[in-house]
Design a protein around this motif. Structure first.
Motif, PDB file in Angstrom:
ATOM      1  N   PRO A 135       0.835  -1.213   0.000  1.00  0.00           N
ATOM      2  CA  PRO A 135       0.000   0.000   0.000  1.00  0.00           C
ATOM      3  C   PRO A 135       0.868   1.261   0.000  1.00  0.00           C
ATOM      4  N   LYS A 136       0.621   2.150  -0.919  1.00  0.00           N
ATOM      5  CA  LYS A 136       1.452   3.338  -1.051  1.00  0.00           C
ATOM      6  C   LYS A 136       1.310   4.287   0.128  1.00  0.00           C
ATOM      7  N   GLU A 137       0.131   4.273   0.759  1.00  0.00           N
ATOM      8  CA  GLU A 137      -0.102   5.222   1.853  1.00  0.00           C
ATOM      9  C   GLU A 137       0.468   4.748   3.190  1.00  0.00           C
ATOM     10  N   ASP A 138       0.903   3.500   3.275  1.00  0.00           N
ATOM     11  CA  ASP A 138       1.401   2.950   4.540  1.00  0.00           C
ATOM     12  C   ASP A 138       2.904   2.730   4.473  1.00  0.00           C
ATOM     13  N   GLY A 139       3.584   3.142   5.545  1.00  0.00           N
ATOM     14  CA  GLY A 139       5.025   2.925   5.611  1.00  0.00           C
ATOM     15  C   GLY A 139       5.396   1.619   6.277  1.00  0.00           C
ATOM     16  N   LYS A 185       8.742  -0.175   5.093  1.00  0.00           N
ATOM     17  CA  LYS A 185       9.336   0.441   3.906  1.00  0.00           C
ATOM     18  C   LYS A 185      10.553   1.280   4.293  1.00  0.00           C
TER      19      LYS A 185
END
Length: 263
Positions: A201-205, A231
């Motif tokens: 998911p791009k919004e979660d690190g 990430k």
């Protein structure tokens, strides 16, 4: 000098009076147990076992079993009489349930009788409880992931019995970044994990996924694995940590560099 001698003679007299009287001679009961401890050895978690302790009246007066106090995880029952004539015996059955225990286990049972010399005796049950299936680890961590990364890891489910493990189904939270495959190696199962970082998911690190493997027959019948991922931050500080040790009220300048991971 006479006064000093008198001062020391008083406590000496008190000590002499405080000493307990020797036990009176005569017939009395005596509780003798064939063994104060029993080791069940290795048990599979959830296995239920029993053992009987033999209690004999080795005295020359009737013996009464007044109470039996089991510890947590075991139950006891007197098989036979609770009042024993001299030379007579009875059995004390102890049952142990290994459910919920893992590793070495020791449980005590207190036997209470009217034996004047040993009114309380401790009986001990020992065992080593193992699960039928044991994972090599319960958590896998993927750190510093970039969009270009594709990493793999494996977890081995070890069979603690002579039976070969069989995975009937695998439950995984809906995700297109983590692949799960199983294969049989000897009696064990190897779980292969495939992490595709670009699909995270791009919004979660950071985040985690839970894998549930349902295994045929063994206890426990379900094995839980946790996969945690983090990430890599696009910008990192150099140095990443500074320790300062100065009195309060001083200004301490520190120089940090912000570096881009992608150049």
């Amino acid at each position: 000098m006479r006064t000093a001698l008198l001062a020391f003679s008083v406590p000496a007299l008190c000590l002499a009076q405080a000493q307990p009287e020797p036990p009176q001679a005569g017939p009395h009961p005596k509780a003798a147990v064939d063994s104060l401890a029993h080791d069940f050895g290795q048990l599979v978690m959830g296995e239920k076992v029993t053992h009987r302790f033999k209690v004999t009246n080795a005295g020359d007066a009737p013996l009464k079993i007044l109470d039996v106090k089991p510890g947590c995880g075991c139950t006891t029952t007197v098989v036979g009489k609770v009042s024993l004539a001299p030379g007579e015996s009875t059995e004390l059955e102890a049952a142990f349930n290994s459910e919920g225990f893992r590793g070495p286990v020791s449980k005590n049972i207190e036997l209470v009788t009217d034996d004047p010399e040993h009114p309380s005796q401790t009986l001990t049950l020992k065992a080593f409880s193992v699960a039928e299936v044991t994972p090599s680890t319960e958590e896998v961590v993927f750190q510093g992931l970039t969009a270009k990364d594709r990493r793999k890891a494996s977890v081995r489910l070890k069979s603690e019995t002579r039976d070969t493990l069989v995975v009937t189904s695998v439950d995984l939270s809906e995700s297109n970044w983590l692949g799960v495959a199983t294969r049989t190696v000897g009696r064990d199962i190897v779980v292969d994990l495939d992490m595709v970082a670009k699909n995270l998911p791009k919004e979660d690190g950071a985040g985690f996924d839970t894998i549930v493997l349902h295994v045929q027959n063994p206890r426990p019948s379900a094995v839980y694995l946790r996969v945690r991922w983090e990430k890599a931050l696009p910008v990192v500080a150099d140095p990443g940590r500074v320790s300062l040790d100065e009195p309060a009220g001083h200004d301490i300048p520190c120089l940090f560099f912000a570096k881009s991971r992608n150049g």
